[in-house]
Design a protein around this motif. Structure first.
Motif, short mmCIF file in Angstrom:
data_model
loop_
_atom_site.label_atom_id
_atom_site.label_comp_id
_atom_site.label_asym_id
_atom_site.label_seq_id
_atom_site.Cartn_x
_atom_site.Cartn_y
_atom_site.Cartn_z
N UNK A 1 12.90 22.77 3.36
CA UNK A 1 12.61 24.01 4.07
C UNK A 1 11.99 25.01 3.10
N UNK A 2 10.77 25.41 3.36
CA UNK A 2 10.09 26.34 2.45
C UNK A 2 9.86 27.70 3.12
N UNK A 3 10.47 27.93 4.27
CA UNK A 3 10.28 29.19 4.98
C UNK A 3 11.61 29.90 5.13
N UNK A 4 11.52 31.15 5.51
CA UNK A 4 12.71 31.91 5.82
C UNK A 4 13.28 32.73 4.69
N UNK A 5 12.82 32.52 3.44
CA UNK A 5 13.37 33.29 2.33
C UNK A 5 13.11 34.79 2.49
N UNK B 1 11.78 26.95 -10.10
CA UNK B 1 10.48 27.60 -10.28
C UNK B 1 9.99 28.21 -8.97
N UNK B 2 10.17 27.49 -7.87
CA UNK B 2 9.74 28.02 -6.58
C UNK B 2 10.49 29.29 -6.20
N UNK B 3 11.78 29.33 -6.51
CA UNK B 3 12.55 30.55 -6.23
C UNK B 3 12.06 31.70 -7.10
N UNK B 4 11.77 31.42 -8.35
CA UNK B 4 11.27 32.47 -9.24
C UNK B 4 9.90 32.96 -8.78
N UNK B 5 9.06 32.04 -8.31
CA UNK B 5 7.75 32.43 -7.80
C UNK B 5 7.89 33.27 -6.53
N UNK B 6 8.85 32.91 -5.68
CA UNK B 6 9.08 33.69 -4.47
C UNK B 6 9.49 35.11 -4.82
N UNK C 1 16.55 39.91 -7.58
CA UNK C 1 16.51 39.13 -8.81
C UNK C 1 17.34 37.87 -8.57
N UNK C 2 16.88 36.75 -9.11
CA UNK C 2 17.52 35.46 -8.82
C UNK C 2 17.93 34.77 -10.11
#
Length: 433
Positions: A165-169, A197-202, A211-212
């Motif tokens: 799932x890449x949506x909804x963040x 990395x994807x979370x950091x990019x988001x 901040x994550x």
């Protein structure tokens, strides 16, 4: 950004100049040219809340999942009706979450085949550690011959066959902003470097405003059926040798006892964590303090699941559930979190539960574990690296703030997210009610 006429928790009034960090806190300040000004009108300004244990991708997926927990589904017939009416996701799956045995007993592929539509179905237990798939779903992930369809969440041998799932963040982030949450620690086990990395990019692109920080790869989930002290000790020692701390998921007394023994053998790291500590027997409190590990716990489950606990847990053991006050008294470092989406994502509800210990049915569960409102609030002030060291409204501290439209005594008296007027991250206004 300049915040004017702010009340601080100590009762003083000040203006606050904030950029990436807080630049100045003091009496009336004149705005600099081009500086954004926010008039707090006497409202309370506190450090932005940090939720110390969440699951971001699961929270995003939960937005399009059907809820089948005891609060929403009460019988086997109810479960069949809810599943039949549920929408199929864009990945072709029917995804349900929050299941507990109180709804229709132990769930396996046979029962799910009887109750669910003939499409791929997966149902997550409310603990988050287990999924049950129907026969169509098992065939989809290459496990058509699996005996019962009960699969562990952390087992990538089957979960890799699912569409990520890449949506909804963005929706999750916007909601967290309304609560004054400025940072989160993602406790999802098994995250790969690419996932982090994807979370950091988001975050960098603004989809994920908070901040994550991610616990992986230092997070491990334990299961009572295969507790292995030797293996756990070796893993902890290896992590420590590489300079990293560990975070161990402990929701049963057995898991906690084994973890404490492993920590004792491997030696401590100042940032070791015990996640949840849902059950802490009396004779484990001192051992927990001696370990030096920080407990990140969720008293919100007293409010959300307390009725079930009162039914399922013997009365003589109920005081061992979701401890807070007794751990603090013993010298155990404690931070609070919500375990979103397995717990309600509103941290203010977790604070209220820590203060009142009132279940959804109105009973009190663990009265001796209550803590004062100020203490409950400040247990969300820590940072990812130092969960039990509260950030302050002072120069040099992060420019992540929560502005509440009430005086300090009202904030502590209500602990209500509806009072959040604005949220500031790195000196920028990300939410205003």
């Amino acid at each position: 950004m300049l915040i004017q006429r702010a009340s601080l928790l100590d009762g003083t009034t000040a203006d606050i100049r904030v950029e990436e960090q807080i630049v100045a806190v003091g009496p009336r300040m004149a705005p600099s040219p081009g500086e954004q000004v926010y008039d707090a009108k006497g409202g309370t300004v506190i450090p932005g809340l940090h939720d110390h244990h969440v699951h971001l991708r699961s929270a995003a997926a939960a937005l399009t999942s059907v809820q089948v927990g005891p609060a929403d589904v009460h019988t086997r017939d109810d479960l069949a009706r809810v599943l039949a009416a549920a929408d199929i996701g864009s990945d072709g799956w029917l995804r349900a979450i929050g299941y507990h045995e109180a709804v229709a007993g132990p769930l396996d592929r046979t029962l799910l085949d009887e109750l669910a539509p003939p499409v791929p179905v997966r149902v997550q237990h409310r603990s988050g550690v287990l999924w049950t798939l129907n026969s169509v779903g098992l065939a989809r992930v290459g496990l058509a011959d699996h005996p019962d369809g009960r699969l562990r969440s952390a087992d990538q041998s089957w979960s890799e066959a699912l569409t990520r799932n890449e949506t909804g963040l963005g929706d999750v982030s916007r909601r967290l902003s309304t609560f004054g949450v400025t940072g989160v620690t993602d406790a999802t086990p098994g995250l790969e470097v690419a996932d982090v990395v994807k979370l950091m990019e988001a975050h960098r692109h603004g989809e994920l405003r908070q901040r994550v920080h991610c616990l992986a790869p230092g997070k491990r989930i334990l299961h009572d059926s295969d507790l292995d002290l030797t293996a756990l000790t070796a893993w902890i020692a290896e992590r420590h040798a590489d300079g990293g701390p560990v975070a161990v998921h402990c929701v049963t007394a057995a898991q906690l006892v084994v973890t404490l023994a492993a920590l004792r053998s491997a030696g401590p790291h100042p940032q070791d964590r015990i996640e949840h500590a849902a059950v802490v027997p009396d004779d484990s409190v001192a051992d927990l303090a001696e370990s030096g590990a920080t407990v990140v716990t969720q008293p919100n489950f007293v409010a959300e699941r307390g009725v079930q606990y009162l039914h399922d847990v013997p009365a003589a053991e109920q005081h061992e559930l979701w401890r807070v006050a007794s751990l603090l008294t013993a010298g155990v470092p404690v931070a609070l979190s919500t375990d979103m989406p397995f717990g309600d994502d509103d941290p203010w509800k977790a604070m209220r539960a820590a203060v009142s210990r009132i279940t959804g049915g109105g009973a009190v569960l663990g009265a001796d574990e209550r803590v004062p409102a100020r203490e409950a609030l400040t247990m969300f002030f820590g940072s990812a690296d130092a969960p039990v060291m509260p950030r302050l409204i002072a120069s040099g501290h992060p420019g992540d703030l929560c502005i509440v439209r009430a005086r300090p005594d009202e904030v502590l008296g209500e602990l209500d997210s509806d009072m959040v007027a604005a949220t500031v991250i790195a000196g920028r206004l990300v939410f205003e009610r």
